[in-house]
Design an enzyme around this catalytic site. Structure first.
Site, mmCIF file in Angstrom:
data_model
loop_
_atom_site.group_PDB
_atom_site.id
_atom_site.type_symbol
_atom_site.label_atom_id
_atom_site.label_comp_id
_atom_site.label_asym_id
_atom_site.label_seq_id
_atom_site.Cartn_x
_atom_site.Cartn_y
_atom_site.Cartn_z
ATOM 1 N N THR A 38 3.592 -0.386 7.010
ATOM 2 C CA THR A 38 3.880 -1.775 7.391
ATOM 3 C C THR A 38 2.821 -2.768 6.511
ATOM 4 O O THR A 38 2.486 -3.827 6.785
ATOM 5 C CB THR A 38 4.109 -2.317 8.821
ATOM 6 O OG1 THR A 38 4.972 -1.299 9.159
ATOM 7 C CG2 THR A 38 4.155 -3.442 9.060
ATOM 8 N N HIS A 39 2.265 -2.149 5.407
ATOM 9 C CA HIS A 39 1.179 -2.811 4.754
ATOM 10 C C HIS A 39 1.344 -3.580 3.680
ATOM 11 O O HIS A 39 1.032 -3.203 2.397
ATOM 12 C CB HIS A 39 0.140 -1.788 4.632
ATOM 13 C CG HIS A 39 -0.173 -1.256 5.801
ATOM 14 N ND1 HIS A 39 -0.217 0.349 5.584
ATOM 15 C CD2 HIS A 39 -0.372 -1.377 6.877
ATOM 16 C CE1 HIS A 39 -0.600 0.851 7.097
ATOM 17 N NE2 HIS A 39 -0.490 -0.121 7.857
ATOM 18 N N ILE A 40 2.301 -4.600 3.777
ATOM 19 C CA ILE A 40 2.707 -5.639 2.804
ATOM 20 C C ILE A 40 1.557 -6.482 2.526
ATOM 21 O O ILE A 40 1.072 -7.310 3.605
ATOM 22 C CB ILE A 40 3.885 -6.197 3.248
ATOM 23 C CG1 ILE A 40 5.139 -5.572 3.668
ATOM 24 C CG2 ILE A 40 4.374 -7.420 2.401
ATOM 25 C CD1 ILE A 40 5.557 -5.023 1.980
ATOM 26 N N GLN A 89 0.600 -1.231 0.059
ATOM 27 C CA GLN A 89 0.037 -0.154 -0.037
ATOM 28 C C GLN A 89 0.990 1.165 -0.014
ATOM 29 O O GLN A 89 1.739 1.362 0.697
ATOM 30 C CB GLN A 89 -0.936 -0.148 1.216
ATOM 31 C CG GLN A 89 -1.789 1.299 1.468
ATOM 32 C CD GLN A 89 -2.044 1.652 2.838
ATOM 33 O OE1 GLN A 89 -1.320 1.312 3.652
ATOM 34 N NE2 GLN A 89 -2.938 2.489 3.105
#
Lengths: 583, 237
Positions: free
Chosen positions: A511-513, A342
């Site tokens: 941290t939106h993997i 994201q």
């Protein structure tokens, strides 16, 4: 290897998804559940002494120890991958609660078309006008199916905000571009900071529709349907990368654990690093794990729920040889496909007044969704999708905030001139932040690295990931939007336009993997069926943002929780009554 | 690796820079520590009166003087306010290097080591301790005695190095981290920028003071919690 007594359900991971699933299981059924968490126990009481920017915000004391395990990265199939040696563009958490302890608390629902994006884009543009390497897919679940689960998650956390679309009725002051919601938010919006009040006025003046960022930082004291009571936020500014010392920020340790602790059928085993899911003849038989002092155990289980972070969900399946690894050359194979990150990015704006920005809360702020999805985009924008723009008042900390100066204010980034400029601009700088959908592409994927290994000698994950023209245009679009809003706020926009550079593993993004173990409607194109059950191994459920075929513009946690509850219903109400494939 | 327990290295620091006599300032208010010039003159002589010997955990006294001088150039003490010297930044850096961070206990250090594109960050083998030892050599053993202009030129020629980038980051950290880490002595860095410390509650103030500077008096974590914090650098390895 010691064989342990079998359990009904073994859950890998003690974060949001693992503990949310555990809570549904032990409160609604009679099964016994063990959750295996590689990190340490945590409680709210631990956090008061952690309000230290250096150890937690800079050295990242709550994150996984990257010395033990990391990923490798390359920009394309032609490049050699190297390890990410220090964090990083994202921050995987560890310990009880996982990244749910140190998160910021932004709580978005995705737009309905995200769950059927392939169909949506094909209907809108025609299949032949979509980029050939676009890998977006339909999820096999609809917004309407998830709505009650979104609401359930919002109640569990006590999300603060203001509805903009209540059962189809548009409400001024909320996000009128959101999908219909069945209920108003459980708690009212957080307060304004000075800068967020300026953003709201400016955006309104320009004809946009600003609304409060939905926040898991409670705006007032709240008791959730499980009877768990927590206080309202005190705006101390220590949210992201910290645990909340008063429990105002919803975290697994202060929402789910208080319920789980009352159940004898639940056990949380910390310091337990799961290294393989053991399976034979298309069934998972349990999990193998190693403790901190090197002892190895086999935990047999009737059902396995893989509920760790995106990275580890992918890696455990790769290491356990469950599913067919994705091949970017042929597009065949499902494990590892649709890796996305994201898009978040800040555009600096400069004020001539002090902002007192040391006060704040993780999700305090206002934003506009006037261009979310493809709303308001024109052909000249050259975009299939965009996202949101916000002003966040999450609390400036003195190391991180120092040295933000307009371009040209000092020749070097050290020395007397730089110091004087930094002092002059101190507390006069804010950011407009973009939140963009990252669509999936055939060339962005995850596999195992052929060279580098973790502390046990197991292969690391390898990311092949780079930006495309579309993401650069999304950032340009955000910059153009910011160039209208900043002057209306009485601020000067930073003249440096967003970088069109390659993916950078060092600069923090979010941290939106997501992706790698995606859900979908066919075993040819997804690893999981629409209930997050593995197509090949029916007694294995894999929950988390690893299941997203592509991202929404908003942060993923609320959707991750909604999917967990959706999957829990399927597991409890359907699978446990008639074990077998649910789709 | 050196045995820290047996070390007997100290850095002499002017007592006036160790709190107590520090002035309280608001952000951006011109500030000049009295006797600052005198303190600088005597900083290299441990016998000078009014000096305090601070035990070093990693650096030798000679190395500490070189690093302290370099930090002074990065964040100088001047008419815009106090700098790295008054904040004790070199003590901060010494403790970081002696702790797990200095030994790369929290960095992925398995080989093979390969050069890569800038987007992959520092890929080298040297840990921060080794980088600083090399950096001190590159600066020169007499760096702290060079004229200021020469010090600036020397540092400018090293701007692109990994050592300089670490040193710059660490100097800012030492200025503004909680005093438990050894820098920001007397919260002089926080006074300089008007940061009040990790205060627990702004509920009554977050939506007040719009457009006007509001600067509560700084307090450290230890003062707020009435307990001694455990900085990461003190972790037993």
């Amino acid at each position: 290897m010691t064989n342990l007594k079998p359990v009904d359900v073994a859950i890998v991971g003690g974060g949001w998804t693992g503990l949310a699933m555990a809570k549904e299981l032990v409160t609604r059924t009679s099964v016994n559940v063990v959750a295996l968490e590689r990190g340490a126990p945590r409680t709210t009481a631990d956090y008061a002494m952690d309000m230290d920017e250096l150890d937690y915000n800079i050295r990242l004391r709550m994150m996984q120890n990257i010395a033990e395990e990391t990923i490798t990265h390359r920009h394309s199939l032609q490049d050699a991958a190297v390890p990410v040696r220090q964090y990083g563009s994202f921050h995987p958490g560890t310990g009880v609660g996982g990244a749910g302890e140190h998160w910021t608390g932004m709580c978005f629902r995705f737009l309905p078309e995200i769950f059927r994006l392939r169909t949506h884009l094909t209907e809108k543009h025609g299949a032949e006008r979509l980029p050939a390497d676009l890998a977006v897919q339909d999820w096999g679940v609809t917004y309407d199916q998830l709505e009650p689960h979104y609401w359930y998650a919002e109640q569990m956390m006590g999300v603060s905000g203001k509805a903009g679309n209540l059962r189809g009725k548009l409400i001024d002051g909320g996000n009128i571009f959101e999908a219909p919601r069945s209920h108003e938010y459980p708690t009212p919006p957080l307060k304004h900071s000075y800068a967020s009040s300026l953003f709201e006025e400016a955006a309104r003046k320009l004809g946009y529709h600003p609304y409060p960022t939905p926040a898991a930082n409670l705006s007032e004291s709240y008791t959730n349907p499980d009877g768990v009571s927590r206080p309202g936020c005190s705006y101390c500014g220590y949210c992201s990368r910290f645990g909340c010392m008063i429990g105002a920020k919803s975290q697994p340790s202060n929402t789910l654990l208080p319920v789980l602790r009352k159940h004898k059928s639940f056990e949380l085993r910390t310091g337990s690093w799961v290294r393989r899911i053991v399976h034979e003849n298309g069934r998972a038989t349990g999990v193998q794990y190693t403790t901190a002092n090197g002892e190895e155990f086999f935990q047999p289980a009737e059902t396995v729920v893989l509920a760790s972070f995106t990275l580890n969900n992918s890696r455990l399946l790769q290491l356990s040889k469950i599913g067919t690894p994705y091949d970017p050359a042929t597009g065949k194979g499902t494990l590892g496909r649709n890796l996305t990150h994201q898009i978040e990015g800040g555009i600096k704006i400069y004020f001539d007044k002090p902002l007192n920005a040391f006060m704040g809360a993780g999700s305090l702020g206002r934003r506009i969704s006037d261009h979310d999805g493809d709303n308001g985009l024109t052909a000249s924008d050259g975009l299939l999708r965009y996202g949101m723009l916000s002003l966040n008042g999450n609390g400036d900390l003195p190391i991180g905030a120092f040295g933000a100066i307009p371009p040209g204010a000092a020749k070097a980034n050290w020395g007397a001139e730089w110091k004087a400029a930094s002092l002059q601009w101190r507390d006069r700088v804010s950011q407009l932040n973009m939140y963009g959908e990252h669509m999936s592409y055939r060339h962005n994927y995850i596999d195992l690295d052929p060279t580098y290994t973790d502390k046990f000698g197991d292969p690391l994950l390898r990311f092949t990931l780079d930006w495309t023209e579309h993401e650069h245009k999304q950032r340009d679009f955000a910059y153009n939007l910011a160039s209208k809003i900043a002057p209306a706020m009485g601020a000067k926009l930073d003249t440096r336009r967003p970088s069109h550079g390659k993916y950078n593993v060092i600069n923090y993004q979010s941290t939106h993997i997501q992706g790698g173990v995606i859900m979908g409607t066919s075993p040819d194109t997804s690893a999981l069926n629409p209930f997050l059950q593995h197509w090949d191994v029916p007694n294995l459920f894999v929950i988390g943002a690893s299941s997203f075929p592509q991202t929404g513009s908003g942060n993923p946690t609320l959707t991750v929780l909604a999917l967990t509850y959706w999957s829990a219903d399927a597991l409890i109400d359907k699978y446990m009554k008639h074990p077998g494939r649910l789709a | 690796m050196r045995d820290n327990m047996k070390r007997r290295e100290f850095l002499a620091i002017p007592a006036s820079a160790l709190g107590g006599t520090l002035l309280y300032t608001l952000a951006r208010e011109p500030f000049r520590l009295e006797a600052q010039e005198a303190a600088r003159e005597s900083a290299t002589t441990q016998e000078a009166s009014g000096m305090v010997n601070v035990p070093l955990r990693f650096f030798t006294a000679a190395e500490a003087r070189v690093i302290a001088a370099a930090c002074d150039r990065i964040f100088p003490s001047d008419s815009s306010g106090p700098g790295a010297r008054e904040a004790g930044v070199v003590i901060y850096i010494d403790r970081q290097l002696a702790g797990p961070y200095g030994a790369d206990k929290y960095r992925y250090t398995k080989g093979p080591f390969a050069d890569s594109v800038p987007e992959h960050g520092y890929q080298g083998k040297a840990n921060p301790r080794e980088t600083y030892r090399e950096g001190v050599v590159a600066l020169g053993a007499n760096f702290d005695t060079l004229p200021v202009e020469e010090q600036i030129q020397k540092l400018a020629s090293m701007e692109k190095t990994h050592f300089f980038q670490l040193l710059r980051s660490h100097t800012i950290e030492g200025m503004f981290s909680d005093p438990m880490h050894g820098g920001n002595v007397g919260m002089i860095g926080w006074q300089l920028v008007g940061y009040p410390g990790p205060r627990m509650n702004y509920k009554a103030d977050i939506d007040q003071h719009f457009g006007a500077e509001w600067r509560p008096k700084p307090a450290s974590l230890e003062q707020i919690m009435h307990r001694r914090p455990s900085p990461w650098e003190d972790e037993k390895s």
